[in-house]
Design a protein around this motif. Sequence first.
Motif, short mmCIF file in Angstrom:
data_model
loop_
_atom_site.label_atom_id
_atom_site.label_comp_id
_atom_site.label_asym_id
_atom_site.label_seq_id
_atom_site.Cartn_x
_atom_site.Cartn_y
_atom_site.Cartn_z
N ASP A 11 75.20 27.12 38.58
CA ASP A 11 75.08 25.07 39.02
C ASP A 11 76.10 24.55 38.05
OD1 ASP A 11 74.41 22.45 37.71
OD2 ASP A 11 73.64 23.81 36.12
N PHE A 13 77.02 21.77 35.28
CA PHE A 13 76.62 20.97 33.84
C PHE A 13 75.95 21.92 33.76
CE2 PHE A 13 78.83 17.45 36.15
CZ PHE A 13 80.31 17.86 35.61
N THR A 15 75.81 25.09 32.65
CA THR A 15 75.90 26.25 33.23
C THR A 15 77.17 26.43 32.83
OG1 THR A 15 73.91 25.97 34.28
CG2 THR A 15 75.22 27.69 34.26
N ASP A 179 71.22 25.87 34.06
CA ASP A 179 70.17 26.43 32.41
C ASP A 179 69.17 25.02 32.90
OD1 ASP A 179 71.31 23.43 34.16
OD2 ASP A 179 71.80 23.07 31.75
N SER A 181 67.95 22.25 35.70
CA SER A 181 68.37 20.74 35.42
C SER A 181 67.39 20.28 36.72
CB SER A 181 69.37 19.92 34.63
OG SER A 181 70.84 20.87 35.17
#
Length: 231
Positions: A11, A13, A15, A179, A181
Amino acid sequence: MGLKAEAVVFDLFGTLVPSFSKGGYEPCLRGMARDLDVPLEPFRRAWNGQLWQDRVMGQFTDAQESIARACQIIGAHPPRDQVEAALARRLDYERSLLVPYDEVLPTFMALRRGGMRIGLISNCAMELVPLWDDTELSRHIDVAILSAAVHMAKPDPRIYELACRRLEAEPGRCLYVGDGSDDELPGAAAVGMHAVLVAPKSGAAARKHDAAARWDGPRIKSIADVPAVLG
Ligand SMILES: [Mg+2]
């Protein structure tokens, strides 16, 4: 885990680079509203609320059109140069985020030494598309799939399958790291990828991150732990 992987897909953003933060994004959004001569809150609701999904799916000709459309929703019709000014401001902010965390590039090097190919899947608005190729980070990634460019978004299985296909690796031979999302981890697992949660960095982003709390699969503290996951 000792996986037999050929590729690692990350990923973006939250991450590899920081997420949009309130402290950074808020002045940008205020500035855009000023550039466009529109009231802040209605503009925020239109651009980040009503139009968000379409921006992430790339449903506009370009980012300028997405800004103009948000203004139209709230009854404003700013001239082209004001739209360009607002977009330039947004691009400056986004560019400032696209700097990888310290551990990212050394980890990529370690992964490459282990024979891994490196991919990326980002749910991102259209603004990232023209910026991406100019980033230093993009030069370290073999295959980058940006939602707004391919008109699909995580957790749609097709976006993971596209990444795997372009990486020439079966999903079962790919590790997905994020992360958490947008339900990206269950999404990756659903197509057969191995999915690992990387703990969001400390601060506001981590506190409000309930995706991390919901994920009961494997997790690591840092991107630097990815090579160890592969064993
Ligand atoms: Mg993320």
